[in-house]
Design an enzyme around this catalytic site. Structure first.
Site, PDB file in Angstrom:
ATOM      1  N   ASP A   1       0.903  -1.063  -0.160  1.00  0.00           N
ATOM      2  CA  ASP A   1       0.032  -0.099   0.017  1.00  0.00           C
ATOM      3  C   ASP A   1       0.931   1.276  -0.053  1.00  0.00           C
ATOM      4  OD1 ASP A   1      -2.193   1.858   0.017  1.00  0.00           O
ATOM      5  OD2 ASP A   1      -3.161   0.742   1.274  1.00  0.00           O
TER       6      ASP A   1
HETATM    7  C1  NOJ Z   1      -4.144   3.789  -0.117  1.00  0.00           C
HETATM    8  C2  NOJ Z   1      -5.343   2.940   0.229  1.00  0.00           C
HETATM    9  O1  NOJ Z   1      -5.156   2.247   1.340  1.00  0.00           O
HETATM   10  C3  NOJ Z   1      -5.421   2.111  -0.992  1.00  0.00           C
HETATM   11  O2  NOJ Z   1      -6.674   1.493  -0.890  1.00  0.00           O
HETATM   12  C4  NOJ Z   1      -5.301   2.623  -2.385  1.00  0.00           C
HETATM   13  O3  NOJ Z   1      -5.521   1.859  -3.242  1.00  0.00           O
HETATM   14  C5  NOJ Z   1      -3.769   3.360  -2.377  1.00  0.00           C
HETATM   15  N1  NOJ Z   1      -3.710   4.387  -1.157  1.00  0.00           N
HETATM   16  C6  NOJ Z   1      -3.744   3.824  -3.899  1.00  0.00           C
HETATM   17  O4  NOJ Z   1      -4.336   5.019  -3.953  1.00  0.00           O
END
Ligand code: NOJ
Length: 741
Positions: A289
């Site tokens: 993430d």
């Molecule tokens: C953080 C989020 O937790 C995740 O779900 C998302 O896909 C990413 N950022 C990218 O934007």
């Protein structure tokens, strides 16, 4: 003699191989070779720097542009993927650097959070889950993929399949709610929708099951917080939707932010290398993430940046999103032997193989003309309307106030949410444009009979409202035949980093409702929100309540059509609505206790100051029709552990209006090696029934439904099972099934 032979052989090999080698393209460029062969060939040609480059994903600008430094990185083969870069004008320029100007010409993979639509916005996932219609969710995902592909994207960070049982957690809006069975069915449907049968085809995206794993169990509902999840809960509750996504072919997984039982998910070898790759045989790649590799230091797992890179990569996180520790610290760790080459190579191979499978070596660019043809078409709008209509849940309808009749003279629409285009779309609304959205006010105006006057007064929003605004709204409403009050949360109040410590209606909305009630005019409350709210005052005082979630581009139209009876609401809750915050976490599939709640027994599991029952249970939802269940049968009533039983139940529309019912099948495993939930959903069907019509529905109960994970594996244990058929997780018809030893 021996030497002569060897020399001749060498000459033949040279003669045969050299001219060909000189003339032939490398194997990795041959589309006829398998992705695995191509990836292996390509890996063999890469420098360590290029390998780390393939594992790097960087963020573009929110508007879709790449950053200047991306061009150089792409040219140097030091970038594998981006997120948020989109539109042909940006994608093709950046891609050209990678494909035509880098040494090996490896294309970039362009990713974006296409969560519930790209330009045409469908209901937020929690709302979509209230449809209990996986086929429709799959169609929405497929439409979203087609739109997103047209602007140069090939990878979505969806579906989000985290089970969430705590409405304080803002990201409950992004998932399917509290139940592993419903969540699994939807996870599979969404993956298939995004990817189709062949994700290399135009119009398809790679899916990403996220967030692996346990993120939804954030302690106290606070986003990014640690989780402590028992082995049993992991395997029986949190894993199943991920397994369903994998079985449906999910190309990628995303590692989560949370600490899971003491090891952050982004360095959790047991979860990634063990369960996901080892036990389940996942062949795709895992992306971290956003900066979660670097966050291993803040977690207190990694001592420094190199340690974080080594721990994440060694656990099996292949691609690093946004932080740059693999790239910056990996080479030194490799030379010093702290990172093993096979570990690095395995990750690079997984990424490369997926790029070959995605077809982007053959089709790296996007046709700029596509954008104008694919976005927000009449067809996608129609689908968005259907999706919104089916996601609405009627929570209360005392005295049949709804649907509203055609003869009304004056309707007051109150509440800023009724006229807010942004708030129709909900969180993570990709490139959805508020201007495209139909608000509730617009929907009401276009739906009412010509003779009906519609007055609007904002009163208050979830975050603002002056005394004057409130007074004005109450005055406008006091003249009306009926008041439609839009209340809830602004879209930004749920989603990532939007956890709440209270579940009440924010701001002055309750005060507004109280004053509207005092006018003596009938009030219909329409809720726009991304989580279960505390609605006990509304339930006691407002005769009609419609849960609309954030219903998307066609949302206001769908709500209006439902309020006026052009459509009959049939959605059901995918998550429990508590009576009060103190009950949280509350979910239907809890275990019994040794002292189940009992009014007659003080020393039983209950509160001294609140009932234990929720306000609205999981699976609950009303309709303008009424349905009755009869004739529940389980055949045979006794089976072996590997056997199957057929459950039949008749559902009748006992009203004079056609409508949808979502029939639900639950079981209870009465006794076993581990205690099991008091009820577990094991089947459902959404059916449309004409007035008086009866349909007999059939469900199968076999090992997949009756078994659970305990000790070392999954098994069906002999004993008695309760079987329940009903229109919610409470009540209904009951039968029995015996599994014989
Ligand atoms: C953080 C989020 O937790 C995740 O779900 C998302 O896909 C990413 N950022 C990218 O934007």
């Amino acid at each position: 003699m021996k030497n002569l032979k060897a020399a001749i052989l060498a000459a033949i090999i040279f003669y045969c191989a050299c001219p060909r080698a000189a003339a032939q393209a490398p194997l990795y460029k041959d589309p006829k070779a398998s992705p695995a062969e191509r990836a292996a060939d390509l890996l063999g040609r890469m420098t360590a720097e290029e390998k780390f480059g393939q594992l790097q994903q960087l963020d573009g600008l929110w508007e879709g542009d790449y950053r200047k430094e991306h061009l150089e990185l792409a040219r140097e083969g030091r970038l594998g993927s981006t997120l948020n870069v989109r539109f042909a004008a940006n994608v093709n320029i950046l891609q050209k650097e990678a494909v035509e100007h880098s040494r090996l010409g490896i294309p970039l993979l362009f990713a974006f959070d296409v969560i519930h639509g790209y330009r045409t916005i469908f209901p937020v996932p929690l709302g979509e889950s209230a449809q209990w219609d996986p086929e429709l969710a799959g169609k929405a995902a497929s439409a979203a993929a087609e739109e997103a592909y047209s602007v140069g994207l090939k990878w979505t960070f969806a579906p989000m399949v985290d089970i969430a049982r705590d409405p304080r957690w803002g990201r409950i809006v992004e998932g399917s709610g509290e139940d592993p069975y419903l969540g699994s069915r939807l996870a599979a449907a969404r993956v298939r929708g995004f990817q189709g049968a062949d994700f290399s085809a135009p119009g398809k995206l790679l899916a990403c099951a996220k967030h692996w794993v346990g993120y939804g169990a954030a302690e106290a509902g606070r986003d990014y917080n640690s989780t402590n999840i028992s082995r049993s809960a992991l395997r029986n509750v949190y894993f199943p939707p991920f397994k369903a996504a994998l079985d449906a072919g999910a190309a990628t997984f995303m590692s989560a932010f949370n600490d899971l039982n003491g090891v952050p998910s982004t360095a959790n070898k047991a979860a990634i290398a063990g369960t996901l790759r080892g036990d389940w045989g996942f062949k795709g790649f895992v992306v971290s993430d956003y900066t979660s590799v670097k966050e291993l230091i803040a977690h207190g797992l990694a001592a420094d940046e190199e340690d974080a890179a080594v721990k994440a990569l060694s656990a099996g996180v292949d691609m690093e999103m946004v932080s740059t520790l693999y790239r910056d610290k990996g080479p030194a760790a490799l030379s010093a032997g702290r990172l093993s080459l096979p570990v690095l190579d395995a990750s690079v191979l997984r990424v490369l193989e997926m790029k070959f499978r995605a077809g982007i070596f053959e089709k790296p660019y996007i046709d700029p003309a596509l954008e104008t043809k694919k976005l927000l078409t009449p067809k996608t709008r129609k689908l968005a309307l259907e999706a919104a209509l089916k996601s609405l849940v009627l929570l209360r309808n005392t005295g049949g106030l709804l649907p509203l009749g055609p003869g009304l003279k004056k309707i007051a629409v109150v509440g800023a949410l009724a006229d807010s285009k942004t708030d129709m779309l909900g969180s993570w609304s990709a490139d959805g444009k508020p201007a495209d959205a139909v608000t509730l006010l617009e929907g009401v105006r276009e739906t009412v009979s010509p003779g009906t006057e519609v007055v609007y007064s904002s009163g208050c929003s979830p975050s603002a409202g002056t005394d004057e605004e409130l007074a004005k709204a109450v005055a406008a409403a006091s003249e009306a035949d009926v008041i439609i009050a839009a209340v809830g949360e602004e879209a930004s109040m749920s989603g990532e980093a939007s956890s709440r410590a209270f579940l009440s209606l924010p701001g002055r909305q309750l005060e507004l409702l109280e004053r509207l009630k005092k006018t003596g005019r009938p009030v219909v409350a329409v809720l726009f929100n991304g989580r279960p709210l505390e609605l006990s005052w509304l339930d006691a005082n407002i005769p009609a309540i419609l849960e609309a979630w954030y219903p998307g581009t066609e949302g206001g139209r769908a709500v209006a059509q439902t309020l006026f009876g052009r459509s009959n609401p049939g959605g059901k809750l995918p998550v429990t609505f508590p009576l009060t915050l103190g009950q949280v976490p509350i979910y239907y599939a809890h275990r019994s206790t040794g002292r189940p709640p009992s009014a007659a027994e003080k020393y039983s599991s209950k509160y001294t100051d609140s009932p234990v029952e929720p306000l609205y249970p999981f699976g609950y939802g009303l309709s303008y029709s009424s349905f009755t269940y009869s004739g529940l049968s389980v055949t045979p009533a006794k089976i072996k552990a590997d056997g199957k039983a057929i459950v039949k139940v008749a559902v009748t529309n006992s009203s004079s209006r056609s409508g949808d019912e979502i029939a639900q099948l639950y079981i209870r495993d009465a006794a076993g090696s581990e205690t099991r939930p008091v009820r577990e959903l094991k089947g459902f069907k959404r059916v449309t029934l004409s007035p008086g019509e009866t349909k007999t529905l059939e469900f199968e109960l076999g090992p997949a439904e009756l078994g659970y994970y305990y000790e070392d594996g999954f098994a069906v244990e002999p004993g008695l099972f309760g079987v329940y058929a009903s229109g919610s997780s409470e009540g209904g018809l009951e039968a029995r099934l015996e599994v014989m030893p």
